[in-house]
Design a protein around this motif. Structure first.
Motif, PDB file in Angstrom:
ATOM      1  N   SER A   2     -12.254   2.382   3.362  1.00 26.07           N
ATOM      2  CA  SER A   2     -11.226   1.388   3.088  1.00 26.07           C
ATOM      3  C   SER A   2     -10.608   0.855   4.373  1.00 26.07           C
ATOM      4  O   SER A   2     -10.333   1.603   5.310  1.00 26.07           O
ATOM      5  N   THR A   3     -10.388  -0.459   4.403  1.00 27.49           N
ATOM      6  CA  THR A   3      -9.695  -1.078   5.540  1.00 27.49           C
ATOM      7  C   THR A   3      -8.228  -1.358   5.214  1.00 27.49           C
ATOM      8  O   THR A   3      -7.453  -1.724   6.090  1.00 27.49           O
ATOM      9  N   THR A   4      -7.853  -1.221   3.937  1.00 29.36           N
ATOM     10  CA  THR A   4      -6.473  -1.457   3.530  1.00 29.36           C
ATOM     11  C   THR A   4      -5.928  -0.221   2.837  1.00 29.36           C
ATOM     12  O   THR A   4      -6.672   0.549   2.222  1.00 29.36           O
ATOM     13  N   PHE A   5      -4.619  -0.034   2.927  1.00 23.00           N
ATOM     14  CA  PHE A   5      -3.973   1.169   2.415  1.00 23.00           C
ATOM     15  C   PHE A   5      -2.706   0.796   1.651  1.00 23.00           C
ATOM     16  O   PHE A   5      -2.048  -0.207   1.956  1.00 23.00           O
ATOM     17  N   HIS A   6      -2.356   1.578   0.657  1.00 23.76           N
ATOM     18  CA  HIS A   6      -1.189   1.320  -0.187  1.00 23.76           C
ATOM     19  C   HIS A   6       0.078   1.414   0.658  1.00 23.76           C
ATOM     20  O   HIS A   6       0.387   2.464   1.233  1.00 23.76           O
ATOM     21  N   LEU A   7       0.843   0.305   0.699  1.00 19.03           N
ATOM     22  CA  LEU A   7       2.008   0.244   1.579  1.00 19.03           C
ATOM     23  C   LEU A   7       3.236  -0.304   0.851  1.00 19.03           C
ATOM     24  O   LEU A   7       3.726  -1.401   1.147  1.00 19.03           O
ATOM     25  N   PRO A   8       3.799   0.450  -0.102  1.00 18.60           N
ATOM     26  CA  PRO A   8       5.075   0.009  -0.674  1.00 18.60           C
ATOM     27  C   PRO A   8       6.171   0.004   0.393  1.00 18.60           C
ATOM     28  O   PRO A   8       7.103  -0.791   0.334  1.00 18.60           O
ATOM     29  N   ASP A   9       6.017   0.882   1.378  1.00 15.87           N
ATOM     30  CA  ASP A   9       6.891   0.909   2.558  1.00 15.87           C
ATOM     31  C   ASP A   9       6.007   1.144   3.779  1.00 15.87           C
ATOM     32  O   ASP A   9       5.047   1.911   3.722  1.00 15.87           O
ATOM     33  N   VAL A  10       6.353   0.500   4.901  1.00 10.72           N
ATOM     34  CA  VAL A  10       5.576   0.684   6.117  1.00 10.72           C
ATOM     35  C   VAL A  10       5.955   1.965   6.836  1.00 10.72           C
ATOM     36  O   VAL A  10       5.097   2.693   7.353  1.00 10.72           O
ATOM     37  N   GLN A  11       7.248   2.265   6.876  1.00 13.59           N
ATOM     38  CA  GLN A  11       7.714   3.430   7.610  1.00 13.59           C
ATOM     39  C   GLN A  11       7.139   4.714   7.015  1.00 13.59           C
ATOM     40  O   GLN A  11       7.187   4.936   5.797  1.00 13.59           O
ATOM     41  N   GLY A  12       6.585   5.542   7.884  1.00  7.40           N
ATOM     42  CA  GLY A  12       6.063   6.833   7.449  1.00  7.40           C
ATOM     43  C   GLY A  12       4.647   6.795   6.923  1.00  7.40           C
ATOM     44  O   GLY A  12       4.095   7.838   6.559  1.00  7.40           O
ATOM     45  N   ALA A  13       4.020   5.623   6.901  1.00  9.66           N
ATOM     46  CA  ALA A  13       2.649   5.532   6.404  1.00  9.66           C
ATOM     47  C   ALA A  13       1.688   6.072   7.455  1.00  9.66           C
ATOM     48  O   ALA A  13       1.745   5.689   8.625  1.00  9.66           O
TER      49      ALA A  13
END
Length: 367
Positions: A33-44
Motif C-alpha cells: 500500500s502507498t496510502t494509509f488510513h489518516l483520520p489524524d496525521v499526528q501519531g501516524a
C-alpha cells in the motif's frame, strides 16, 4: 566474528518478535500500500508511500542492527551512493573518488556533480595512503576496490580526512557489514548495494546508507523523500528474507573462495590472482587488520581476452553476468566495460555450490 556482531546478527533474526501479537504472521508481511488510513496525521506511523512503508521499516531495522547505526534504504546501490554524495556536497566543494572503483560512481560524479560545480578528483585506491586530503569536502573510499581488489586503510584515511575537515564515505558493497565495519573505523557514512550478497538471489535491486551523525542522516533521509528515490515493497521484502540467511551464505562463499583462490594461484594457465586472503597478495596484511574475512571475490588474469571468454563459456558452474554476491558463482571479463585491467582479467564471484564440484568445473575449463 566479533561477539557483539554475532549478538546483533541473532537480534536481526528476531527483530520483529517483540511486536508480535497472538496470531500475527512470524514471517514479514509484504505491504504494498502507498496510502494509509489518516483520520489524524499526528501519531501516524505511516503517512504516504514516499515517506515510508512497513516493509522498508523492517529492512532498515535489520540493516541498522548489522551496521550498528541509523540506516536508510534505497531502490539500488547507485541510489544510495548518489544520496550520500548529494547530502554531503555543494557547489565549489571537492570530492576524491577511487580511479579504480565502481565506474558508475565516477560517471555520476563527472556527468552530474561536476555540472553542479563540484570539483572531482580521481586517484588509484593504493594512492589514498599518501594522498594530501587538504581542501576536500568528501573523501570517497571503496575497499576492496571493484574489480581490482586493492585495499586501503579505512581508519587512517578517515582520521586524515577528519583532520582536513572532510567527510569519509565508504562503499562497503563487496564486504557487507558482516565482513567489514567502516563506521567503527571512523567513516562518516557507509553506502552499499544490497542487490549483491545481502539479497543474495539476483532478484532485487536495493541499497542503503548508514551513519551515526543524526544531522547527516536526516539529510540523507530528506534526499530520499524529496527526490522520490524510494524502494519498492516487493524488493524490500525480498532483501529482508535474504538478510536472514546472509551469515550462513557468506561463510560458505568465503570459505570456498579461499580454497579456489589458493588453487588458482598454483594453476599454470593463470597468470595472476588477486584475493586479499592469499599471503602473497599485496593487501593481505591490511585485510587481516580490518576485515573479518577476505570475502568471496577473486581477480584472475588469463593470457588474453580469448582465453578469458573461453573459460567462462566452458565453465558450467560460472554464470556470465555483470554482478556478484549471489548463491550461484559468476564471472565477467571486466575490460569489456572499460575498467583499467588486463584484457584477460576476470572477476569471479564465488557462490554456495559445493566447493569440490565447483573447483572441478573451474579446473576443467582452465585445462
Amino acid at each position: 566474528m566479533a561477539t557483539d556482531l554475532n549478538q546483533r546478527i541473532a537480534q536481526m533474526l528476531h527483530h520483529r518478535d517483540a511486536g508480535l501479537s497472538k496470531g500475527d504472521p512470524v514471517s514479514l508481511p509484504l505491504v504494498s500500500s502507498t496510502t494509509f488510513h489518516l483520520p489524524d496525521v499526528q501519531g501516524a506511523a505511516f503517512i504516504y508511500g514516499r515517506n515510508g512503508t512497513p516493509t522498508w521499516t523492517a529492512v532498515e531495522a535489520q540493516l541498522a542492527l548489522l551496521e550498528n547505526a541509523e540506516t536508510v534504504a534505497f531502490p539500488s546501490g547507485m541510489a544510495a551512493i548518489s544520496a550520500a554524495l548529494m547530502a554531503c556536497l555543494k557547489a565549489g566543494d571537492r570530492v576524491l573518488l577511487p580511479k579504480d572503483g565502481y565506474y558508475v560512481t565516477r560517471i555520476f560524479a563527472r556527468d552530474f556533480l561536476a555540472g553542479l560545480g563540484v570539483q572531482v578528483t580521481e586517484l588509484p585506491t593504493t594512492d589514498y595512503a599518501t594522498a594530501d586530503l587538504t581542501d576536500y569536502a568528501v573523501v570517497y573510499v571503496e575497499t576492496p576496490s571493484n574489480p581490482g581488489l586493492d585495499v586501503v586503510d579505512i581508519a587512517d584515511v578517515a582520521r586524515r580526512a577528519k583532520a582536513a575537515g572532510a567527510k569519509t564515505i565508504v562503499d562497503n558493497t563487496t564486504m557487507t557489514p558482516l565482513l567489514q565495519q567502516p563506521l567503527d573505523l571512523g567513516a562518516d557514512l557507509v553506502v552499499a548495494a544490497d542487490t549483491k550478497a545481502p539479497s543474495g538471489h539476483s532478484d532485487a535491486l536495493f541499497g542503503h546508507v548508514a551513519g551515526r551523525d543524526a544531522t547527516l542522516m536526516t539529510r540523507v533521509r530528506d534526499w530520499r523523500r524529496l527526490s522520490g528515490s524510494v524502494p519498492g515493497a516487493m524488493e524490500a521484502w525480498l532483501v529482508h528474507r535474504g538478510l536472514e540467511t546472509l551469515e550462513v551464505r557468506l561463510s560458505r562463499m568465503c570459505d570456498s573462495a579461499a580454497v579456489i583462490a589458493a588453487r588458482l594461484a598454483e594453476h599454470p594457465a593463470v597468470l595472476a590472482v588477486r584475493y586479499p586472503g592469499l599471503p602473497s597478495d599485496p593487501s593481505y596484511s591490511l585485510a587481516r587488520q580490518q576485515m573479518v574475512a577476505p570475502g568471496f571475490l577473486i581477480g584472475m588474469t588469463l593470457k588474453d581476452a580469448t582465453q578469458a571468454e573461453g573459460f567462462l563459456e566452458r565453465c558450467a558452474f560460472m554464470v556470465r553476468a555483470t554482478s556478484f554476491g549471489s548463491t550461484h558463482s559468476s564471472g565477467e571479463r571486466r575490460a569489456r566495460w572499460g575498467d583499467a585491467v588486463p584484457e584477460g582479467f576476470l572477476r569471479l564471484s564465488i557462490g554456495i555450490e559445493p566447493v569440490e564440484a565447483l573447483w572441478s568445473e573451474i579446473a576443467s575449463a582452465l585445462g
